[in-house]
Motif scaffolding. Sequence first.
Motif, mmCIF file in Angstrom:
data_model
loop_
_atom_site.group_PDB
_atom_site.id
_atom_site.type_symbol
_atom_site.label_atom_id
_atom_site.label_comp_id
_atom_site.label_asym_id
_atom_site.label_seq_id
_atom_site.Cartn_x
_atom_site.Cartn_y
_atom_site.Cartn_z
ATOM 1 N N THR A 140 0.843 -1.190 0.000
ATOM 2 C CA THR A 140 0.000 0.000 0.000
ATOM 3 C C THR A 140 0.880 1.243 0.000
ATOM 4 N N PRO A 141 0.642 2.179 -0.923
ATOM 5 C CA PRO A 141 1.470 3.378 -0.961
ATOM 6 C C PRO A 141 1.190 4.287 0.224
ATOM 7 N N ASP A 142 2.190 5.103 0.588
ATOM 8 C CA ASP A 142 2.025 6.111 1.632
ATOM 9 C C ASP A 142 1.264 7.277 1.007
ATOM 10 N N LEU A 143 0.050 7.500 1.468
ATOM 11 C CA LEU A 143 -0.826 8.466 0.810
ATOM 12 C C LEU A 143 -0.956 9.803 1.515
ATOM 13 N N ALA A 144 -0.521 9.916 2.749
ATOM 14 C CA ALA A 144 -0.762 11.139 3.517
ATOM 15 C C ALA A 144 -0.217 12.373 2.808
ATOM 16 N N ALA A 145 1.025 12.321 2.352
ATOM 17 C CA ALA A 145 1.620 13.487 1.695
ATOM 18 C C ALA A 145 1.001 13.740 0.325
ATOM 19 N N LEU A 146 0.607 12.675 -0.367
ATOM 20 C CA LEU A 146 0.009 12.831 -1.690
ATOM 21 C C LEU A 146 -1.369 13.470 -1.601
ATOM 22 N N ILE A 147 -2.161 12.999 -0.662
ATOM 23 C CA ILE A 147 -3.549 13.463 -0.571
ATOM 24 C C ILE A 147 -3.635 14.843 0.067
ATOM 25 N N GLY A 148 -2.941 15.050 1.182
ATOM 26 C CA GLY A 148 -3.026 16.333 1.870
ATOM 27 C C GLY A 148 -4.467 16.685 2.163
ATOM 28 N N GLU A 149 -4.885 17.849 1.731
ATOM 29 C CA GLU A 149 -6.253 18.315 1.953
ATOM 30 C C GLU A 149 -7.180 17.961 0.792
ATOM 31 N N ILE A 189 -5.544 2.440 -8.809
ATOM 32 C CA ILE A 189 -6.028 3.767 -9.195
ATOM 33 C C ILE A 189 -4.852 4.724 -9.390
ATOM 34 N N LEU A 190 -3.943 4.741 -8.428
ATOM 35 C CA LEU A 190 -2.792 5.633 -8.541
ATOM 36 C C LEU A 190 -1.927 5.275 -9.746
ATOM 37 N N GLN A 191 -1.731 3.991 -9.976
ATOM 38 C CA GLN A 191 -0.979 3.573 -11.159
ATOM 39 C C GLN A 191 -1.658 4.076 -12.430
ATOM 40 N N GLN A 192 -2.979 3.910 -12.508
ATOM 41 C CA GLN A 192 -3.693 4.301 -13.722
ATOM 42 C C GLN A 192 -3.666 5.811 -13.930
ATOM 43 N N VAL A 193 -3.812 6.569 -12.858
ATOM 44 C CA VAL A 193 -3.716 8.027 -12.983
ATOM 45 C C VAL A 193 -2.327 8.412 -13.491
ATOM 46 N N GLY A 194 -1.297 7.780 -12.936
ATOM 47 C CA GLY A 194 0.062 8.041 -13.407
ATOM 48 C C GLY A 194 0.241 7.682 -14.875
ATOM 49 N N ILE A 195 -0.308 6.541 -15.283
ATOM 50 C CA ILE A 195 -0.245 6.127 -16.687
ATOM 51 C C ILE A 195 -0.987 7.120 -17.567
ATOM 52 N N ASP A 196 -2.183 7.510 -17.145
ATOM 53 C CA ASP A 196 -2.975 8.472 -17.933
ATOM 54 C C ASP A 196 -2.236 9.796 -18.081
ATOM 55 N N LEU A 234 1.495 24.435 -17.709
ATOM 56 C CA LEU A 234 0.723 23.197 -17.811
ATOM 57 C C LEU A 234 1.645 21.987 -17.802
ATOM 58 N N LEU A 235 2.691 22.020 -18.622
ATOM 59 C CA LEU A 235 3.608 20.881 -18.685
ATOM 60 C C LEU A 235 4.365 20.693 -17.382
ATOM 61 N N ALA A 236 4.727 21.791 -16.725
ATOM 62 C CA ALA A 236 5.429 21.688 -15.432
ATOM 63 C C ALA A 236 4.516 21.084 -14.370
ATOM 64 N N GLU A 237 3.276 21.515 -14.324
ATOM 65 C CA GLU A 237 2.338 20.968 -13.335
ATOM 66 C C GLU A 237 2.038 19.500 -13.621
ATOM 67 N N LEU A 238 1.917 19.158 -14.883
ATOM 68 C CA LEU A 238 1.688 17.767 -15.258
ATOM 69 C C LEU A 238 2.885 16.905 -14.844
ATOM 70 N N ALA A 239 4.094 17.374 -15.125
ATOM 71 C CA ALA A 239 5.297 16.635 -14.725
ATOM 72 C C ALA A 239 5.373 16.499 -13.202
ATOM 73 N N HIS A 240 5.000 17.553 -12.497
ATOM 74 C CA HIS A 240 4.992 17.513 -11.028
ATOM 75 C C HIS A 240 4.016 16.454 -10.520
ATOM 76 N N MET A 241 2.828 16.397 -11.105
ATOM 77 C CA MET A 241 1.835 15.408 -10.670
ATOM 78 C C MET A 241 2.313 13.992 -10.963
ATOM 79 N N ILE A 242 2.919 13.779 -12.118
ATOM 80 C CA ILE A 242 3.439 12.458 -12.466
ATOM 81 C C ILE A 242 4.505 12.047 -11.451
ATOM 82 N N ALA A 243 5.426 12.950 -11.158
ATOM 83 C CA ALA A 243 6.501 12.645 -10.201
ATOM 84 C C ALA A 243 5.950 12.425 -8.798
ATOM 85 N N THR A 244 4.982 13.219 -8.397
ATOM 86 C CA THR A 244 4.395 13.078 -7.065
ATOM 87 C C THR A 244 3.708 11.728 -6.910
ATOM 88 N N ILE A 245 2.929 11.345 -7.912
ATOM 89 C CA ILE A 245 2.258 10.049 -7.850
ATOM 90 C C ILE A 245 3.300 8.929 -7.824
#
Length: 125
Positions: free
Chosen positions: A3-12, A31-38, A103-114
Amino acid sequence: MTTPDLAALIGENAALRDILAIAGPETTLRILQQVGIDFSSVQTRLTPALAACDWASIRAETHVLMSVAGTIGATRLQKLAQDTNAAAHARAIPQIETLAPDLLAELAHMIATIASHLPPQEAAG
């Protein structure tokens, strides 16, 4: 499956927290894998589309981003995708040039965060 550590990812992020709470540990990982893939797939197609001002591809990929980002409560990414989608509909090159880096920076950030919240073997796909 770990199970991934979700506290920092989810936050508020209530939307993502609620989805993952309902899903349970094994489905949460999927779900997290699929979001990362998408997100990674969109990044692969959107980057050249933005550079070429390929309006149809920009609209299609930002539409996917609006949907997925909205579902998980990634509001900044969703807003950037909406603004870029509107600029593509208007064929507004100056707006695309302004929005694309953020947009590309935020997308890259989300991919890396996940990816950083998945076990190494799971993040690799």
